[in-house]
Design an enzyme around this catalytic site. Structure first.
Site, PDB file in Angstrom:
ATOM      1  N   ASP A  58      -0.638  -6.344   8.184  1.00 10.37           N
ATOM      2  CA  ASP A  58      -2.080  -6.110   8.158  1.00 10.37           C
ATOM      3  C   ASP A  58      -2.694  -6.763   6.920  1.00 10.37           C
ATOM      4  O   ASP A  58      -2.275  -7.836   6.543  1.00 10.37           O
ATOM      5  CB  ASP A  58      -2.375  -4.601   8.240  1.00 10.37           C
ATOM      6  CG  ASP A  58      -1.724  -3.814   7.115  1.00 10.37           C
ATOM      7  OD1 ASP A  58      -0.843  -4.360   6.427  1.00 10.37           O
ATOM      8  OD2 ASP A  58      -2.096  -2.639   6.911  1.00 10.37           O
ATOM      9  N   GLU A  81       6.415  -4.913   7.549  1.00 10.08           N
ATOM     10  CA  GLU A  81       5.822  -3.812   8.316  1.00 10.08           C
ATOM     11  C   GLU A  81       6.519  -3.515   9.637  1.00 10.08           C
ATOM     12  O   GLU A  81       6.514  -2.373  10.096  1.00 10.08           O
ATOM     13  CB  GLU A  81       4.330  -4.094   8.573  1.00 10.08           C
ATOM     14  CG  GLU A  81       3.447  -3.936   7.346  1.00 10.08           C
ATOM     15  CD  GLU A  81       3.452  -5.138   6.434  1.00 10.08           C
ATOM     16  OE1 GLU A  81       2.806  -5.090   5.377  1.00 10.08           O
ATOM     17  OE2 GLU A  81       4.124  -6.150   6.770  1.00 10.08           O
ATOM     18  N   GLY A  99       0.829  -1.189   0.000  1.00 10.50           N
ATOM     19  CA  GLY A  99       0.000   0.000   0.000  1.00 10.50           C
ATOM     20  C   GLY A  99       0.865   1.241   0.000  1.00 10.50           C
ATOM     21  O   GLY A  99       1.993   1.232   0.494  1.00 10.50           O
ATOM     22  N   GLY A 147       0.549  -4.733   1.138  1.00  6.53           N
ATOM     23  CA  GLY A 147      -0.755  -4.622   0.497  1.00  6.53           C
ATOM     24  C   GLY A 147      -0.861  -5.427  -0.776  1.00  6.53           C
ATOM     25  O   GLY A 147      -1.955  -5.837  -1.175  1.00  6.53           O
TER      26      GLY A 147
END
Length: 437
Positions: free
Chosen positions: A149, A141, A69, A118
């Site tokens: 996530d 991350e 992301g 992402g």
């Protein structure tokens, strides 16, 4: 949202009963922007309702499927306004992840390049994940002050043994063979050119032996012929991936068994590299099964004392460089994910993201993004000292992070305007649509 921007960043090709979605930000390694996420949601919802669409193929332009992301843009937006600007990004991204995880039609993700963060969320939840020798998977991350996530607490916790904890905490990169070995990929299809032996066979099968001009004897060629069991020329072509796409585009079926059989015809089982982490599963399970991050680190250090292994020292260094807060909440998230469905995982992860964005307990995410993504100096602010530089994560060590602080990330956000993540309403789905890992 600028529709022209989203249409440029997400391209669509229509072929009979298949739709090919192409992530088109090659200079940014196809990092997911907010317009891209909105566009993907729109397309997948429309295709699921369209009886003329039987299959959806997703791939990236350039050398990446999707590097993650666009969190740098998220941080930039928050710096100009309110943390909820960032929360909106994760809200829609997690809704997309849930849609893919519960999708009723086959999604084929071609991971011929980088698939991180992402990008993993936009593919691993789908039915078919095709890795190649160019594939690179990672959930990096913890080095950013965030946590795995996009539903990673669901799919990492379902990898063999404690590979999920290893990958999620260290951010280790896995290649295509490793992705297949642990189940992140469903198939492996080579994308590179065949070797000289393959070229000889192709020439043998398409022309007179005397015209080969290779110095290879007829006996050798015949042995090759037998060895490949009358392999077709298509199987030896230098771009099996393109041939696979052509075959998929011809399908007029949403039957996952039919799609799988087509991919099976082009796939193979690659060998793991000598230095692969999957030759060390005993150490991974022994160390990463420990109850706390501190115990995991101590177990690795004990292993390092008994064995001279660069893999162990690399894992230790990765843990020591990561945000201590990120490590603590990531381990708990993955452990909770073992007992939760994908929807529950995403709702919990959204809570966690909101706490990260609010920076109440730690500002590590903003510091990590500044150093690694924005300034690209890979050097978070440091305290002056006469010895090697000490990274200024705050809290600065695992020992300073209490259970109460960790608990806060898993609680509801104390804001009257905040609301729990609302997942897309899904109609009654078969068990196969709900269990893809």
């Amino acid at each position: 949202m600028d529709s022209s921007s989203s249409n440029d960043q997400v391209l669509v090709e229509e072929n009979s009963f298949a739709r090919t979605i192409i992530l088109n930000r090659p200079r940014q390694l196809n990092a997911l922007s907010y317009p891209m996420i909105s566009r993907l949601l729109e397309l997948f919802l429309a295709y699921e309702e369209d009886p003329n669409v039987k299959l959806v193929i997703v791939k990236g332009k350039g050398r990446a499927f999707c590097a993650g992301g666009d969190v740098a843009a998220v941080v930039h937006d928050i710096s100009k306004g309110h943390w909820k600007f960032g929360a909106n990004f994760f809200w829609d991204e997690f809704r997309l992840n849930y849609l893919l995880a519960t999708y009723s039609k086959p999604q084929v993700s071609i991971l011929n390049g980088i698939a991180m963060g992402g990008g993993a969320g936009a593919s691993i939840h789908g039915r078919f994940r095709i890795a190649t020798e160019n594939s690179v998977f990672a959930m990096p991350e913890t080095a950013l002050g965030l946590f795995p996530d996009v539903g990673a607490s669901y799919f990492l916790s379902r990898l063999p043994g404690f590979v999920g904890e290893y990958a999620g905490l260290t951010g280790a990169r896995l290649d295509g063979a490793e992705m297949l070995a642990c189940g992140l990929a469903t198939h492996f299809v080579p994308a590179s050119e065949v070797g000289s032996q393959g070229a000889i066979i192709i020439q043998y099968l398409t022309s007179d032996v005397a015209n080969c001009g290779t110095g290879t004897t007829t006996t050798e060629l015949l042995s090759y012929d037998l060895a490949i069991n009358l392999t077709t020329i298509k199987d030896l072509h230098n771009d099996k991936l393109s041939f696979l796409e052509e075959e998929l585009l011809k399908l007029n079926s949403s039957d996952q068994n039919v799609v799988s059989s087509v991919i099976d015809n082009f796939s193979l089982k690659p060998s793991l590299k000598e230095k692969s982490a999957f030759h060390r599963l005993d150490i991974i399970d022994k160390c990463f099964s420990r109850r706390t991050v501190e115990e995991i680190l101590c177990a690795l250090e004990r292993e390092g004392m008994d064995k001279a292994d660069n893999w162990i020292s690399t894992a230790i260094d990765s843990l020591k460089k990561a945000s201590p807060t990120s490590l603590k909440i990531s381990l708990r998230s993955i452990r909770e994910g073992r007992l939760q469905g994908v929807g529950q995982c995403l709702i919990r992860e959204y809570r966690m993201c909101c706490h990260v964005l609010r920076s109440e307990a730690s500002k590590d995410f903003f510091e990590g993004c500044r150093a690694i993504l924005l300034d690209k100096d890979k050097n978070p602010k440091v305290k002056s000292c006469s010895f090697p530089i000490v990274l200024l994560w705050e809290p600065s060590s695992l020992e300073l992070i209490s259970d109460d602080l960790v608990d806060k990330y898993f609680s509801k956000v104390d804001d009257r305007e905040w609301e729990e993540l609302k997942l897309p309403v899904r109609r009654s789905l078969s068990a196969s649509a709900m269990a893809k890992l």
